[in-house]
Design an enzyme around this catalytic site. Structure first.
Site, PDB file in Angstrom:
ATOM      1  N   GLU A   1      70.785  30.379  16.285  1.00  0.00           N
ATOM      2  CA  GLU A   1      72.106  29.756  16.118  1.00  0.00           C
ATOM      3  C   GLU A   1      71.977  28.258  15.861  1.00  0.00           C
ATOM      4  O   GLU A   1      71.334  27.545  16.634  1.00  0.00           O
ATOM      5  CB  GLU A   1      72.937  30.003  17.392  1.00  0.00           C
ATOM      6  CG  GLU A   1      74.364  29.519  17.264  1.00  0.00           C
ATOM      7  CD  GLU A   1      75.216  29.829  18.504  1.00  0.00           C
ATOM      8  OE1 GLU A   1      74.790  30.646  19.338  1.00  0.00           O
ATOM      9  OE2 GLU A   1      76.297  29.232  18.616  1.00  0.00           O
TER      10      GLU A   1
ATOM     11  N   LYS B   1      78.611  31.437  28.255  1.00  0.00           N
ATOM     12  CA  LYS B   1      77.786  31.775  27.083  1.00  0.00           C
ATOM     13  C   LYS B   1      77.122  30.506  26.543  1.00  0.00           C
ATOM     14  O   LYS B   1      75.957  30.509  26.156  1.00  0.00           O
ATOM     15  CB  LYS B   1      78.648  32.438  26.000  1.00  0.00           C
ATOM     16  CG  LYS B   1      77.866  32.990  24.814  1.00  0.00           C
ATOM     17  CD  LYS B   1      77.643  32.004  23.690  1.00  0.00           C
ATOM     18  CE  LYS B   1      76.894  32.631  22.530  1.00  0.00           C
ATOM     19  NZ  LYS B   1      76.565  31.672  21.457  1.00  0.00           N
TER      20      LYS B   1
ATOM     21  N   ASP C   1      62.010  37.562  30.202  1.00  0.00           N
ATOM     22  CA  ASP C   1      62.900  38.711  30.041  1.00  0.00           C
ATOM     23  C   ASP C   1      64.328  38.164  29.937  1.00  0.00           C
ATOM     24  O   ASP C   1      64.981  37.891  30.958  1.00  0.00           O
ATOM     25  CB  ASP C   1      62.738  39.643  31.252  1.00  0.00           C
ATOM     26  CG  ASP C   1      63.566  40.926  31.127  1.00  0.00           C
ATOM     27  OD1 ASP C   1      64.587  40.898  30.424  1.00  0.00           O
ATOM     28  OD2 ASP C   1      63.185  41.928  31.743  1.00  0.00           O
TER      29      ASP C   1
ATOM     30  N   HIS D   1      79.215  22.295  13.834  1.00  0.00           N
ATOM     31  CA  HIS D   1      78.614  23.624  13.767  1.00  0.00           C
ATOM     32  C   HIS D   1      78.629  24.170  12.342  1.00  0.00           C
ATOM     33  O   HIS D   1      77.627  24.662  11.840  1.00  0.00           O
ATOM     34  CB  HIS D   1      79.412  24.544  14.692  1.00  0.00           C
ATOM     35  CG  HIS D   1      78.784  25.863  14.921  1.00  0.00           C
ATOM     36  ND1 HIS D   1      77.805  26.055  15.864  1.00  0.00           N
ATOM     37  CD2 HIS D   1      78.970  27.054  14.330  1.00  0.00           C
ATOM     38  CE1 HIS D   1      77.428  27.314  15.846  1.00  0.00           C
ATOM     39  NE2 HIS D   1      78.134  27.941  14.927  1.00  0.00           N
TER      40      HIS D   1
HETATM   41  P1  NAD Z   1      53.150  41.734  36.202  1.00  0.00           P
HETATM   42  O1  NAD Z   1      53.174  42.949  37.047  1.00  0.00           O
HETATM   43  O2  NAD Z   1      52.504  41.832  34.873  1.00  0.00           O
HETATM   44  O3  NAD Z   1      52.438  40.540  36.979  1.00  0.00           O
HETATM   45  C1  NAD Z   1      52.700  40.260  38.327  1.00  0.00           C
HETATM   46  C2  NAD Z   1      51.432  40.429  39.122  1.00  0.00           C
HETATM   47  O4  NAD Z   1      50.487  39.437  38.776  1.00  0.00           O
HETATM   48  C3  NAD Z   1      51.671  40.249  40.606  1.00  0.00           C
HETATM   49  O5  NAD Z   1      52.060  41.464  41.164  1.00  0.00           O
HETATM   50  C4  NAD Z   1      50.335  39.737  41.108  1.00  0.00           C
HETATM   51  O6  NAD Z   1      49.520  40.798  41.542  1.00  0.00           O
HETATM   52  C5  NAD Z   1      49.675  39.127  39.887  1.00  0.00           C
HETATM   53  N1  NAD Z   1      49.549  37.643  39.946  1.00  0.00           N
HETATM   54  C6  NAD Z   1      48.467  36.920  39.582  1.00  0.00           C
HETATM   55  N2  NAD Z   1      48.695  35.615  39.733  1.00  0.00           N
HETATM   56  C7  NAD Z   1      49.943  35.478  40.191  1.00  0.00           C
HETATM   57  C8  NAD Z   1      50.759  34.357  40.523  1.00  0.00           C
HETATM   58  N3  NAD Z   1      50.334  33.099  40.414  1.00  0.00           N
HETATM   59  N4  NAD Z   1      52.023  34.586  40.930  1.00  0.00           N
HETATM   60  C9  NAD Z   1      52.496  35.841  41.029  1.00  0.00           C
HETATM   61  N5  NAD Z   1      51.771  36.940  40.743  1.00  0.00           N
HETATM   62  C10 NAD Z   1      50.489  36.782  40.318  1.00  0.00           C
HETATM   63  O7  NAD Z   1      54.596  41.143  35.938  1.00  0.00           O
HETATM   64  P2  NAD Z   1      55.948  41.121  36.764  1.00  0.00           P
HETATM   65  O8  NAD Z   1      56.371  39.695  36.803  1.00  0.00           O
HETATM   66  O9  NAD Z   1      55.841  41.840  38.064  1.00  0.00           O
HETATM   67  O10 NAD Z   1      56.934  41.952  35.806  1.00  0.00           O
HETATM   68  C11 NAD Z   1      57.548  41.336  34.731  1.00  0.00           C
HETATM   69  C12 NAD Z   1      57.825  42.354  33.643  1.00  0.00           C
HETATM   70  O11 NAD Z   1      58.626  43.412  34.146  1.00  0.00           O
HETATM   71  C13 NAD Z   1      58.602  41.758  32.510  1.00  0.00           C
HETATM   72  O12 NAD Z   1      57.956  42.087  31.316  1.00  0.00           O
HETATM   73  C14 NAD Z   1      59.960  42.451  32.580  1.00  0.00           C
HETATM   74  O13 NAD Z   1      60.536  42.534  31.311  1.00  0.00           O
HETATM   75  C15 NAD Z   1      59.588  43.778  33.157  1.00  0.00           C
HETATM   76  N6  NAD Z   1      60.628  44.592  33.812  1.00  0.00           N
HETATM   77  C16 NAD Z   1      61.876  44.104  34.113  1.00  0.00           C
HETATM   78  C17 NAD Z   1      62.821  44.898  34.761  1.00  0.00           C
HETATM   79  C18 NAD Z   1      64.163  44.314  35.117  1.00  0.00           C
HETATM   80  O14 NAD Z   1      64.402  43.130  34.962  1.00  0.00           O
HETATM   81  N7  NAD Z   1      65.116  45.092  35.618  1.00  0.00           N
HETATM   82  C19 NAD Z   1      62.469  46.198  35.126  1.00  0.00           C
HETATM   83  C20 NAD Z   1      61.187  46.664  34.838  1.00  0.00           C
HETATM   84  C21 NAD Z   1      60.262  45.848  34.206  1.00  0.00           C
END
Ligand code: NAD
Length: 451
Positions: free
Chosen positions: A108, A286, A302, A400
C-alpha cells in the site's frame, strides 16, 4: 548538484556530479533528509552502512530474489513460485534514545512515508518511549464431559506443579533460557454445548513467537488432565489473544511540529470519534496495523496471529476500542500511547528461514523478541498519528491518491515512462481512476501511432 545527508553511523556524504564522496563522520542516526528522493540502489547503500550488512545480505534484498524455490517449497505446501512485495525503510525513528531504520514490507502506498513523517514530528520531543511485559503466551486445553466442572477445576489447580513440570519437560531448551510454563489458570465456561473446563498454560516464550512450543505443551499435558478429572479433552491450542504479552509505546508530539494547537485538538477529536464508534474504530486500528504488519511481514512474523490478537484485545471490554489514546498535556502538546498484544519472535517460523526476513531483522538491529515487539508498537503509534493528522486536516486522499495514481496507471497497462505520464495527467485532472488511466493510455498510443 550538492545534496548533503547522513549515511547512518559514520559517514557524511556529499553528492557531487561524479558520484558520492565521504566528507566527515557523525553518530548513527535514522534521520536521513532526502532519503525518499534517492534511487532504491542509493537507499540500500545507506541502509547497508547503517546496519552493517554484508554485500551478500544487501544484494539478497536489492535483487528482489530473496527466496529460492527450493526454500519456499520447504516452507509451505503445493508451492508453485513466489510473490514479491515492495520492501521500504522508514526513517527518523528514535526509540528509547536509540535510532532505528524500520524495514516495512507492504503493497500500500503512503504507509512508509507516513510513518517516517510522524516519526520526524515525534523526534522533536525525544521520539518514543516503550515497554513490554514478559513474553508470556497462553495455551488452552478444552476439557468436556465433566459432570461437576467446578470440582474438575479444583482438581486441575491442585495438580498445577505436576502439570507445569510435564509441560516444561517438553522444552528443556526453552526452560534453560529462562522461559517455559510458569503458571496455570482454570475457568469454567457455560457454552451452547454444555459446561466446559478450560485450563490455560502461561508459557514464557523468550525469543520465540511460541505457537509450536505452547501447542506441544498443551498436547502433552492433556492426557494427565483427562486422567485426573475423568473428562475428555478436545482442543489443545495457543490463543492469539496474547493479553499477557503486551507491548507499549508513548510519545509527545510537539504542537508546532504538528502544525499548531488546532491540529492537536483536531486529532483528539478524531480519536474521540474512534473511541465512540466501532465503525470508525475499525479503520483507526487498521491504520495502526498498517505499520505493525508491515514490520511483521518484513521480519517474517505470523501476521495473522498479530492481527487476531490486536483486534481481540481492542474488543476485550465488550466495546471495540482504539488501541491508542491521544490527549493534550499541560504545554498543549499531543500525548499518544499504544498498548497491544505483540506475539513476535526471532526464533522459529519464517523469521528464522526467510533470508530477507533475516536481513530485515539485522537492519532493525534488535537483540530480542521483546525489543522487536516494542519497536513495532512505536511504529503502530506513529502510523496512527500520521493517519489522524492527515484525516483531520487535508484528508488522506491528496497524498494517498498521488502515489496511488502510479499504481492505477500500471494496472491500466502503462509501462516505462508512460506510467508517470498517465499518473501526472490523472493527478492534474483530479480524476485518478482506472477507466481514465485506460483512456489516457489509449489517447497516448493513438498519438504515437499517427505519422
Ligand atoms: P519453533 O517451535 O520453531 O521455535 C521455538 C523453539 O525454539 C522453542 O520451543 C525452543 O525450544 C527453541 N529456542 C531456541 N532458542 C530460543 C530462544 N532464544 N527463545 C525461545 N525459544 C528458543 O517456533 P514457535 O515460535 O514455537 O512457533 C512459531 C510458528 O508457529 C510460526 O510459524 C506460526 O506461524 C506457527 N503457528 C501459529 C499458530 C497460531 O498463531 N495460532 C498455530 C500453530 C502454529
Amino acid at each position: 548538484m550538492i545534496d548533503l545527508f547522513y549515511a547512518g553511523w559514520v559517514n557524511i556524504y556529499l553528492r557531487l556530479e561524479w558520484g558520492w564522496s565521504v566528507v566527515g563522520s557523525v553518530s548513527k542516526t535514522s534521520q536521513i533528509p532526502g532519503f525518499y528522493r534517492l534511487s532504491p540502489v542509493e537507499r540500500l547503500k545507506l541502509v547497508k552502512e547503517f546496519a552493517g550488512l554484508s554485500e551478500e545480505e544487501a544484494s539478497l534484498v536489492g535483487s528482489m530474489k530473496g527466496l529460492s524455490l527450493e526454500l519456499a517449497d520447504r516452507m509451505i505446501e503445493n508451492v508453485i513460485g513466489g510473490m514479491t512485495i515492495p520492501l521500504g525503510v522508514a526513517v527518523n525513528f528514535l526509540i528509547n534514545g536509540k535510532d532505528y531504520l524500520i524495514p516495512m514490507a507492504i503493497e500500500e502506498p503512503s504507509v512508509v512515508a507516513a510513518a517516517s513523517n510522524a516519526a520526524k514530528i515525534c523526534r522533536v520531543k525525544g521520539g518514543f518511549t516503550t515497554s513490554a511485559t514478559p513474553p508470556i503466551m497462553i495455551g488452552q486445553i478444552q476439557l468436556t464431559s465433566v459432570v461437576d466442572p467446578n470440582w474438575a477445576k479444583m482438581v486441575i489447580l491442585e495438580s498445577k506443579e505436576e502439570i507445569l513440570a510435564l509441560a516444561n519437560a517438553q522444552d528443556p531448551m526453552l526452560v534453560k533460557l529462562g522461559g517455559g510454563a510458569k503458571d496455570l489458570d482454570v475457568k469454567v465456561l457455560h457454552t451452547l454445548a454444555g459446561p466446559m473446563v478450560i485450563a490455560e498454560l502461561h508459557v514464557d516464550c523468550r525469543d520465540a513467537m511460541g505457537a509450536n512450543a505452547v501447542n506441544t505443551m498443551c498436547e502433552a499435558v492433556a492426557p494427565l488432565i483427562e486422567q485426573k478429572t475423568r473428562g475428555k479433552v478436545y482442543l489443545r491450542i495457543i490463543t492469539n489473544l496474547a493479553s499477557k504479552r503486551l507491548a507499549r509505546a508513548k510519545t509527545v508530539a510537539d504542537k508546532r511540529a504538528l502544525g499548531g494547537s488546532n491540529v492537536v485538538d483536531d486529532i483528539i477529536s478524531a480519536y474521540a470519534f474512534a473511541a465512540a464508534d466501532p465503525y470508525r474504530c475499525a479503520t483507526h486500528n487498521k491504520g495502526i496495523m498498517n505499520g505493525v504488519i508491515a514490520v511483521a511481514l518484513a521480519t517474517g512474523q505470523d501476521t495473522r496471529a498479530l492481527e487476531a490478537g490486536a483486534h481481540a484485545y481492542a474488543a476485550r471490554s465488550g466495546h471495540y476500542s482504539p488501541l491508542t489514546t491521544w490527549e493534550k498535556n499541560e504545554e498543549g502538546d499531543l500525548v499518544g500511547t499504544i498498548e497491544l498484544p505483540m506475539a513476535v519472535g526471532l526464533i522459529g517460523g519464517a523469521t528464522a528461514t526467510h533470508p530477507v526476513a533475516k536481513v530485515c531483522t539485522k537492519i532493525l538491529g534488535v537483540k530480542s523478541a521483546v525489543e522487536l515487539a516494542q519497536i513495532m508498537a512505536a511504529v503502530g503509534l506513529a502510523q496512527n498519528l500520521a493517519a489522524l493528522r492527515a484525516l483531520s486536516q487535508e484528508g488522506i486522499q491528496k497524498g494517498h491518491m498521488k502515489l496511488h495514481a502510479r499504481n492505477i496507471a500500471v494496472a491500466a497497462g502503462a509501462e516505462g515512462s508512460l506510467v508517470d505520464i498517465v499518473a501526472q495527467k490523472m493527478i492534474a485532472e483530479r480524476r485518478i481512476r482506472f477507466d481514465r488511466a485506460k483512456e489516457i493510455l489509449e489517447e497516448l498510443k493513438s498519438v504515437v501511432k499517427q505519422p
